[in-house]
Every structure is written in structure tokens, then in C-alpha cells.
Design an enzyme around this catalytic site. Structure first.
Site, PDB file in Angstrom:
ATOM      1  N   GLY A 189      90.670  26.269  64.520  1.00  0.00           N
ATOM      2  CA  GLY A 189      91.659  27.324  64.721  1.00  0.00           C
ATOM      3  C   GLY A 189      93.111  26.901  64.572  1.00  0.00           C
ATOM      4  O   GLY A 189      94.002  27.714  64.805  1.00  0.00           O
ATOM      5  N   ALA A 228      86.303  23.636  59.707  1.00  0.00           N
ATOM      6  CA  ALA A 228      87.338  23.879  60.722  1.00  0.00           C
ATOM      7  C   ALA A 228      88.686  23.271  60.376  1.00  0.00           C
ATOM      8  O   ALA A 228      88.788  22.238  59.733  1.00  0.00           O
ATOM      9  CB  ALA A 228      86.909  23.376  62.100  1.00  0.00           C
ATOM     10  N   GLY A 229      89.717  23.974  60.837  1.00  0.00           N
ATOM     11  CA  GLY A 229      91.085  23.465  60.738  1.00  0.00           C
ATOM     12  C   GLY A 229      91.834  23.898  59.495  1.00  0.00           C
ATOM     13  O   GLY A 229      93.022  23.616  59.371  1.00  0.00           O
ATOM     14  N   LYS A 260      74.043  25.090  62.937  1.00  0.00           N
ATOM     15  CA  LYS A 260      75.363  24.439  62.947  1.00  0.00           C
ATOM     16  C   LYS A 260      75.537  23.866  64.348  1.00  0.00           C
ATOM     17  O   LYS A 260      75.759  24.610  65.313  1.00  0.00           O
ATOM     18  CB  LYS A 260      76.463  25.450  62.612  1.00  0.00           C
ATOM     19  CG  LYS A 260      77.848  24.810  62.590  1.00  0.00           C
ATOM     20  CD  LYS A 260      78.951  25.837  62.463  1.00  0.00           C
ATOM     21  CE  LYS A 260      80.290  25.160  62.680  1.00  0.00           C
ATOM     22  NZ  LYS A 260      81.380  26.123  62.856  1.00  0.00           N
ATOM     23  N   ASN A 292      86.802  30.187  59.231  1.00  0.00           N
ATOM     24  CA  ASN A 292      86.748  31.504  59.839  1.00  0.00           C
ATOM     25  C   ASN A 292      88.154  32.044  60.114  1.00  0.00           C
ATOM     26  O   ASN A 292      88.594  33.031  59.525  1.00  0.00           O
ATOM     27  CB  ASN A 292      85.936  31.424  61.138  1.00  0.00           C
ATOM     28  CG  ASN A 292      85.591  32.774  61.747  1.00  0.00           C
ATOM     29  OD1 ASN A 292      84.652  32.882  62.517  1.00  0.00           O
ATOM     30  ND2 ASN A 292      86.299  33.844  61.423  1.00  0.00           N
TER      31      ASN A 292
END
Lengths: 258, 68
Positions: free
Chosen positions: A156, A183-184, A95, A205
């Protein structure tokens, strides 16, 4: 449940999940189990006592590992980290993150293309964490990327898909590529939306790890991804500006007639 | 004597110390997979016994950790 192809692997789950930020390793383990994810992201860091427990837990989970180059700010740093990750984890998957801005953690498009080009020549399967910029994605494809991972929003933030138009454009312009929103995302509905747009999967995550109940949230994302994909495959009706009754107009009783 | 850094910690070694000798000394109690870079360049495992460390080298030893 149907399967799909991610690089050289056949998978069932379209949810890829990170291993950071959980309240404990036990919660991490339970969350990953509950999510149904078959691919987990990890990093390389200097050795610590916590690293040993994590490594033991990771081996027990027996998931496909996708190492990241998080924290790299140049192509050179990312290339070195990827080479180290290949040796440590025994995988050619990477990644690829090359960060260009501290405040937004926005990827550096120039460093990303440079690093991707080098790593693909060295035999890596590059999963580039990129923005939703079409021309950047074209450049990544030109250097050999078969997978693109545009952000939904900055890492995040939990904002969801801040530019669905750009993501739709990527899907339309790269119908054969594997596209993953990375992400996001903050809520399961964001993941469902990405899958409804035709994205092949989502990687997240924080939304799970920082939830009040990470295990329950992992379950929520698991079903959201399935729901979104089912909606995409079923064919979502076109939007209309004008209302159209669903109940038949013909055969109305006389007292409803105007 | 050579002055180097290992994961940013200053260390002192005898001249002609090989990388595998350093790793054996510093990692004897750690049972984790790891990879090494010297001065920002990856060093494949097969080369550990052939690399002589130099004054000012910056050695990074990295292992699995959590990540998103």
C-alpha cells in the site's frame, strides 16, 4: 501476445490484480476487465451482506482465483486459512501471507517458511508473499516453493521497487523459478521496471483501486507490463558511463569540424 | 446448556448439538460458500454431521471477500 506458465495454468497477462479498496464493485469489475488480468486475489472473512454482492460479481468475472491469507500473524493461522480457502474456492493455489510487523506489514520469514513447508506437503501451490531477502527465498525454495513473490515495497505504499539490486539478485539466482513482484507498486512505470528486470509478473491492488480513475489506471498497468516484458525479451542495452554519439561522426560538414 | 462463540458472538446451544445443526440454524438466509474452523482448526465439510460442539468452542465461519 505470448503466453507464460503460472503453476499449472497458461496465461497471457502478466498482471495479477487484487479485488479490494475500489470505490464500488462496479468500478472493480470494470478495472479488472480493463487490466486484462486473468488472476484475481481474494480473501476469506466473516460473512456480511456486502460479501454476497462481491461473490456474485466475482463469479461473473470468471477469472482464476488466488485466495490469500491476509491478516494472519502465525503459521498456524495461515495454514488454517489456506485449508478453508481451498474448500471455499476449490483451488489449491494460495497466496501465503504471514505478517511479522504491524507497522510495515513485513512478512515474518520464519512463520512463512514453516507455513509454506506444511502447505506444500498438503498439496497446495504456495505463492509466498516474502521480502527480497535472498536467504529467505532460498529456504522457501528448499521447502518446495516454485513461485516467489517478493515485495517491491511495503503493502500500500506505492513506493515502487525500493531495492532493485536485491530483486535483480533473485532473478539471477533463481533463473528457473516464477518470480512475481507483489505489493508496493504505485505507478505503471514501477510495473514496467519489474518486468524489465526479468520478473515474470506483478501483483498489485492499491495502485489501481485507489487511483483517481481506477479503470484508466488499470489500462495503464496493462500496457506497462507488456512494455516491460517486451523490453526484457528484446534485450536491454548495457549502461555506460560515457556518452557515445548516435549520429555518425564520419562525414560531418566542414563547418562542424574542429 | 453450552456457551460458545460463533464469529465472536456469544451463543447458547443444547448439549450434544452437532455442527451441521448449528450451521443450518445460523446460515439459513445466507447463500454464500463458506468454510468452518473450530478453535482455530479447519473442519472439512464432510465432518459437519459428526462434530459435536463443546462448551467454550470458538467457531469461525468464513466466506469470500475482497482481498489484495
Amino acid at each position: 501476445m505470448s503466453t507464460w506458465q503460472l503453476a499449472d495454468q497458461v496465461l497471457t497477462s502478466r498482471l495479477l490484480i487484487g479485488t479490494a479498496l475500489y470505490p464500488s464493485l462496479d468500478i472493480m469489475q470494470q478495472s479488472i476487465q480493463a487490466s486484462g488480468a486473468e488472476v484475481v486475489t481474494v480473501s476469506l472473512r466473516r460473512q456480511s451482506t456486502a460479501g454476497q454482492s462481491f461473490w456474485n460479481e466475482l463469479k461473473a468475472l470468471n477469472r482464476r482465483i488466488l485466495p490469500n491469507t491476509a491478516g494472519c500473524y502465525s503459521a498456524k493461522e495461515a495454514i488454517t486459512t489456506a485449508q478453508m480457502a481451498r474448500e471455499v474456492f476449490g483451488t489449491h493455489w494460495i497466496k501465503l501471507e504471514v505478517i511479522g510487523d504491524d507497522y510495515t506489514l513485513q512478512p515474518d520469514p520464519f512463520g512463512l517458511v514453516e507455513a509454506a513447508s506444511t502447505l506444500i506437503k498438503e498439496g497446495f501451490e504456495v505463492f509466498p508473499y516474502c521480502t527480497d531477502d535472498l536467504v529467505l527465498c532460498q529456504r522457501l525454495v528448499e521447502v518446495g516453493c516454485r513461485i516467489l513473490m517478493p515485495w517491491g515495497a511495503p503493502i500500500g505504499t506505492g513506493k515502487g521497487l525500493i531495492n532493485p539490486y536485491a530483486l535483480k539478485t533473485l532473478r539471477a539466482r533463481f533463473p528457473e523459478l516464477t518470480l512475481i513482484v507483489d505489493a508496493g507498486l504505485g505507478a505503471p512505470s514501477h510495473a514496467a521496471q519489474a518486468l524489465e528486470l526479468g520478473f515474470d509478473g506483478v501483483l498489485l491492488n492499491t495502485a489501481i483501486a485507489q487511483a483517481h480513475n481506477p479503470v484508466q489506471m488499470a489500462t495503464g498497468f496493462k500496457y506497462a507490463v507488456q512494455a516491460g516484458r517486451a523490453g526484457f525479451e528484446a534485450g536491454i542495452m548495457p549502461e555506460r558511463d560515457l556518452a557515445q554519439p548516435s549520429t555518425p561522426v564520419l562525414g560531418k560538414p566542414f563547418w562542424l569540424a574542429n | 446448556m453450552l456457551s460458545l462463540t460463533l464469529n465472536s458472538q456469544p451463543i447458547t446451544l443444547s448439549p450434544n448439538t452437532l455442527l451441521d445443526q448449528l450451521l443450518a440454524q445460523y446460515l439459513e438466509n445466507i447463500d454464500l460458500p463458506f468454510a468452518v474452523a473450530i478453535n482455530g482448526v479447519f473442519v472439512p465439510r464432510q465432518q459437519y454431521s459428526k462434530i459435536a460442539l463443546n462448551q467454550g468452542d470458538s467457531i469461525e465461519v468464513l466466506s469470500p471477500n475482497v482481498g489484495g
